[in-house]
Design a protein around this motif. Structure first.
Motif, short mmCIF file in Angstrom:
data_model
loop_
_atom_site.label_atom_id
_atom_site.label_comp_id
_atom_site.label_asym_id
_atom_site.label_seq_id
_atom_site.Cartn_x
_atom_site.Cartn_y
_atom_site.Cartn_z
N SER A 13 0.80 -1.25 0.00
CA SER A 13 0.00 0.00 0.00
C SER A 13 0.82 1.28 0.00
O SER A 13 0.27 2.37 -0.17
N VAL A 14 2.16 1.20 0.19
CA VAL A 14 2.99 2.40 0.14
C VAL A 14 4.24 2.12 -0.67
O VAL A 14 4.63 0.96 -0.87
N CYS A 15 4.87 3.19 -1.14
CA CYS A 15 6.10 3.04 -1.90
C CYS A 15 7.05 4.19 -1.58
O CYS A 15 6.65 5.17 -0.94
N THR A 16 8.30 4.02 -2.01
CA THR A 16 9.31 5.06 -1.83
C THR A 16 9.59 5.67 -3.19
O THR A 16 9.78 4.94 -4.19
N MET A 17 9.63 7.01 -3.23
CA MET A 17 9.82 7.70 -4.51
C MET A 17 10.86 8.81 -4.35
O MET A 17 11.02 9.38 -3.27
N LYS A 18 11.56 9.06 -5.46
CA LYS A 18 12.50 10.18 -5.50
C LYS A 18 11.81 11.32 -6.22
O LYS A 18 11.39 11.20 -7.37
N ILE A 19 11.70 12.45 -5.49
CA ILE A 19 11.01 13.63 -6.02
C ILE A 19 11.94 14.83 -5.91
O ILE A 19 12.40 15.16 -4.81
N ASN A 20 12.22 15.45 -7.02
CA ASN A 20 13.11 16.64 -7.06
C ASN A 20 14.44 16.38 -6.35
O ASN A 20 14.95 17.21 -5.60
N ASN A 22 15.04 14.42 -3.86
CA ASN A 22 14.87 13.96 -2.48
C ASN A 22 14.06 12.67 -2.45
O ASN A 22 13.17 12.46 -3.29
N THR A 23 14.40 11.82 -1.50
CA THR A 23 13.72 10.52 -1.38
C THR A 23 12.66 10.60 -0.28
O THR A 23 12.95 11.04 0.84
N TYR A 24 11.46 10.19 -0.60
CA TYR A 24 10.35 10.19 0.36
C TYR A 24 9.76 8.78 0.44
O TYR A 24 9.52 8.13 -0.58
N SER A 25 9.57 8.32 1.67
CA SER A 25 8.98 6.99 1.87
C SER A 25 7.53 7.13 2.32
O SER A 25 7.05 8.23 2.61
N ASN A 26 6.85 5.99 2.39
CA ASN A 26 5.47 5.92 2.87
C ASN A 26 4.51 6.75 2.01
O ASN A 26 3.57 7.36 2.53
N ILE A 27 4.75 6.81 0.71
CA ILE A 27 3.80 7.47 -0.19
C ILE A 27 2.74 6.44 -0.58
O ILE A 27 3.04 5.38 -1.15
N VAL A 28 1.50 6.74 -0.21
CA VAL A 28 0.40 5.80 -0.44
C VAL A 28 0.06 5.75 -1.94
O VAL A 28 0.05 6.80 -2.60
N TYR A 29 -0.16 4.56 -2.44
CA TYR A 29 -0.59 4.46 -3.83
C TYR A 29 -1.99 3.83 -3.89
O TYR A 29 -2.34 2.97 -3.08
#
Length: 230
Positions: A13-20, A22-29
């Motif tokens: 239910s969550v993933c880790t993504m690199k945005i601009n 920076n790495t962000y975890s716990n992004i709900v999909y």
């Protein structure tokens, strides 16, 4: 706010993504399952990254209808903060402790005691005044403070500090006066002596002959005292 991010890791239910950068975890999909390495749009309600989410649309191959619903909604879907578990737009995010309810009972800096008078004396310590009042000796011969006692303070103003006879202090003793005279006394020779205290010949006087009664006493340390009086 909407960003573009690349998936780097996937979990339930969550993933880790690199945005601009920076790495962000716990992004709900929502929708399908994202693919590592693919780029997806990331929705950030009110700029709060802790509420970020992404929508994964299924492939629309022939015979498939793509996304059937979003959070149980169909048609032209408009998601609100409630739909994605975010706080309403009017919610105040606290940025200082005074914005919070002090339900843990923490004390403020002004409530921290800075002097002993603000503390409960549960150990029974006494102050200077109480210590003085509790002292067993309050005064000596009506004197207080730094007391110096002299012989007049104890009723011995007319007594000279002269050593009495003892084994450690035997006679002779220094002469303090002759016939009432002190200092360098000169006695002039007179006529022949006929008698001494009524005695003639080779006269030996005792203390009784000159009116002195005395007695010899022994102290606890076995020293002797010769005590006399006129």
């Amino acid at each position: 706010m909407i960003y573009s991010g690349i998936v780097t890791e996937i979990s339930t239910s969550v993933c880790t993504m690199k945005i601009n950068g920076n790495t962000y975890s716990n992004i709900v999909y929502y929708g399908g399952t994202p693919i590592v390495g693919n780029a997806y749009r990331v929705f950030v309600p009110f700029g709060n990254m802790s509420q970020a989410f992404t929508l994964i649309f299924a492939d629309t191959s022939p015979g498939e209808s793509g996304v059937q619903s979003v959070n149980g909604k169909t048609g032209d879907v408009v998601l609100t903060a409630v739909d994605v578990g975010a706080l309403p737009s009017g919610t105040k995010i606290p940025n200082k402790t005074s914005d919070l309810i002090n339900d843990s009972g923490y004390i403020t800096e002004s409530a921290v005691p800075t002097k002993t008078s603000e503390l409960i004396n549960d150990s029974g310590y006494v102050d200077i005044t109480a210590a003085k009042n509790a002292a067993p000796v309050q005064s000596v011969n009506s004197k207080t403070g730094t007391v110096v006692i002299g012989k007049t303070d104890v009723g011995l103003g007319n007594v000279d500090n002269v050593k009495q006879y003892s084994i450690s202090n035997p006679p002779p003793y220094p002469v303090t006066s002759v016939n009432g005279q002190t200092g360098d006394v000169t006695i002039e020779a007179g006529g022949n002596v006929d008698s001494v205290n009524g005695k003639t010949g080779v006269v030996v006087l005792t203390p009784n002959d000159i009116g002195i009664n005395y007695k010899l006493t022994k102290n606890e340390d076995n020293s002797l005292n010769l005590v006399w009086s006129e």
